[in-house]
Design an enzyme around this catalytic site. Structure first.
Site, short mmCIF file in Angstrom:
data_model
loop_
_atom_site.label_atom_id
_atom_site.label_comp_id
_atom_site.label_asym_id
_atom_site.label_seq_id
_atom_site.Cartn_x
_atom_site.Cartn_y
_atom_site.Cartn_z
N ASP A 1 14.07 -92.59 -126.90
CA ASP A 1 13.24 -91.38 -126.67
C ASP A 1 13.06 -90.60 -127.97
OD1 ASP A 1 11.74 -89.63 -125.20
OD2 ASP A 1 13.43 -88.67 -124.19
N TRP B 1 9.04 -87.03 -133.12
CA TRP B 1 9.20 -87.51 -134.51
C TRP B 1 7.84 -87.48 -135.23
CZ3 TRP B 1 7.37 -91.25 -137.76
CH2 TRP B 1 8.14 -91.55 -138.89
N GLU C 1 6.81 -94.08 -114.65
CA GLU C 1 6.25 -92.73 -114.79
C GLU C 1 5.38 -92.60 -116.05
OE1 GLU C 1 9.47 -93.41 -114.02
OE2 GLU C 1 9.48 -92.64 -111.96
N ASN C 2 5.62 -93.44 -117.05
CA ASN C 2 4.82 -93.35 -118.28
C ASN C 2 3.35 -93.71 -118.06
OD1 ASN C 2 7.56 -94.46 -120.44
ND2 ASN C 2 6.87 -92.38 -120.03
N TRP C 3 3.03 -94.38 -116.93
CA TRP C 3 1.61 -94.65 -116.62
C TRP C 3 0.83 -93.34 -116.46
CZ3 TRP C 3 -0.22 -99.22 -117.64
CH2 TRP C 3 0.53 -100.38 -117.42
C1 IPE Z 1 11.93 -92.42 -120.70
O1 IPE Z 1 11.38 -91.58 -121.67
C2 IPE Z 1 11.21 -93.70 -120.68
C3 IPE Z 1 11.28 -94.48 -121.92
C4 IPE Z 1 12.00 -94.26 -122.96
C5 IPE Z 1 10.42 -95.63 -121.92
P1 IPE Z 1 10.42 -90.37 -121.28
O2 IPE Z 1 10.24 -89.58 -122.51
O3 IPE Z 1 9.22 -90.87 -120.59
O4 IPE Z 1 11.34 -89.60 -120.23
P2 IPE Z 1 11.19 -88.19 -119.51
O5 IPE Z 1 10.05 -88.29 -118.57
O6 IPE Z 1 10.97 -87.17 -120.57
O7 IPE Z 1 12.49 -87.99 -118.81
C1 IPE Z 2 9.76 -92.56 -126.13
O1 IPE Z 2 9.26 -91.53 -126.89
C2 IPE Z 2 8.82 -93.72 -125.99
C3 IPE Z 2 8.19 -93.86 -124.67
C4 IPE Z 2 8.47 -93.16 -123.61
C5 IPE Z 2 7.16 -94.88 -124.57
P1 IPE Z 2 8.36 -90.39 -126.27
O2 IPE Z 2 6.93 -90.82 -126.35
O3 IPE Z 2 8.83 -90.03 -124.91
O4 IPE Z 2 8.61 -89.19 -127.27
P2 IPE Z 2 8.81 -87.65 -126.93
O5 IPE Z 2 9.88 -87.57 -125.89
O6 IPE Z 2 7.50 -87.13 -126.43
O7 IPE Z 2 9.21 -87.05 -128.23
MG MG Z 3 10.19 -88.69 -124.21
#
Ligand code: IPE
Ligand code: IPE
Ligand code: MG
Length: 248
Positions: free
Chosen positions: A21, A26, A68-70
């Site tokens: 994460d 970054w 959930e990332n979708w």
């Molecule tokens: C969790 O990270 C999923 C991955 C690292 C792929 P997110 O950044 O999506 O998590 P939440 O939603 O903030 O908890």
């Molecule tokens: C984790 O980094 C990677 C994925 C969830 C794909 P994030 O994209 O969640 O980065 P932040 O949490 O917004 O900094």
């Molecule tokens: Mg994140």
């Protein structure tokens, strides 16, 4: 200082799971778009896979894309899928050379066809490797996985090959995506978030958790070794008393 030499070779976790994460933050800190952070995160993946090989961690599960990332903006989802396809096609040969076996957990069928194809080819190429098993959690969520396992078991009961009295922890485990891997002993989450975000809820039942403020693109070998050393300083009691553990 290189922390590798401070690691006790006799107490290496077999399986480490990581919630990678902080890529977005970054990128923002560096005045760039979020996707730049995801690209930089690939370099950390490469280093951590290598570090596993160096210290003898046999299984590494990386949470790369959650169910959930979708729900992220379409531009970011598309860019992440593209990055996934290009990374796998570029890295497969290197992984293979290093003896890494690639595996996937999650709802793979929901990924773009190009991505499924790259994954399948890389899994086939690396299928017989034994140094490290790298498990990518893609379109993965633990609630999805557990619901899927329940569905499979219900089907067996409908078909009459199983009875409800056959349902045990072991049967549930045999129907999870992770059925071929031991449970992680150590779960790491970067970027200062203290949550599990639908990751391996069942499998982490007795894992040690390690949280660090370091953002994923900055999480390199020495940060990983720090996590292993922290793990080695814990007493894993599994419900027993400390006295029972130390008398063994
Ligand atoms: C969790 O990270 C999923 C991955 C690292 C792929 P997110 O950044 O999506 O998590 P939440 O939603 O903030 O908890
Ligand atoms: C984790 O980094 C990677 C994925 C969830 C794909 P994030 O994209 O969640 O980065 P932040 O949490 O917004 O900094
Ligand atoms: Mg994140």
């Amino acid at each position: 200082m290189d922390l590798k030499h401070s690691i006790n070779k006799n107490n290496i976790p077999q399986h480490v799971a990581i919630i990678m994460d902080g890529n977005g933050r970054w990128a923002k800190q560096h005045g760039e778009d979020r996707i730049f952070g995801h690209h930089e995160g690939v370099n950390s993946v490469r280093e951590i896979v290598e570090a596993c090989g160096e210290v003898g961690v046999k299984y590494l599960t990386l949470y790369a894309f959650s169910t959930e990332n979708w729900n992220r903006p379409k531009d970011e989802v598309d860019a992440l899928m593209e990055l996934l396809v290009s990374t796998i096609s570029l890295e497969a040969i290197n992984l293979h050379k290093k003896g890494v076996r690639l595996q996937v957990i999650g709802d793979v069928e929901s990924l773009p066809a190009s991505c499924q194809k790259e994954l399948q080819e890389s899994m086939d190429l690396t299928a017989n490797n034994t140094t490290v098993t790298l498990i990518l959690a893609l379109s993965y969520s633990s609630k999805w996985e557990i619901a899927d396992a329940v569905k499979k078991i219900a089907r067996k009961i409908e078909e009459g090959t199983h009875k409800s009295s056959d349902i045990t922890s072991k049967l549930i485990e045999e129907n999870l995506n992770t059925k071929n891997y031991p449970d992680p002993e150590l779960m790491i989450r970067t970027s200062g978030e203290h949550r599990i975000s639908n990751f391996l809820l069942w499998q982490l039942a007795y894992a040690e958790f390690y949280f660090t403020d370091v953002l994923w693109p900055d999480f390199r070998k020495n940060e990983f070794f720090k996590a292993i050393i922290s793990y080695q300083n814990r007493e894993r009691r599994f419900g027993k008393t400390s006295e029972q553990i130390s008398s063994n």
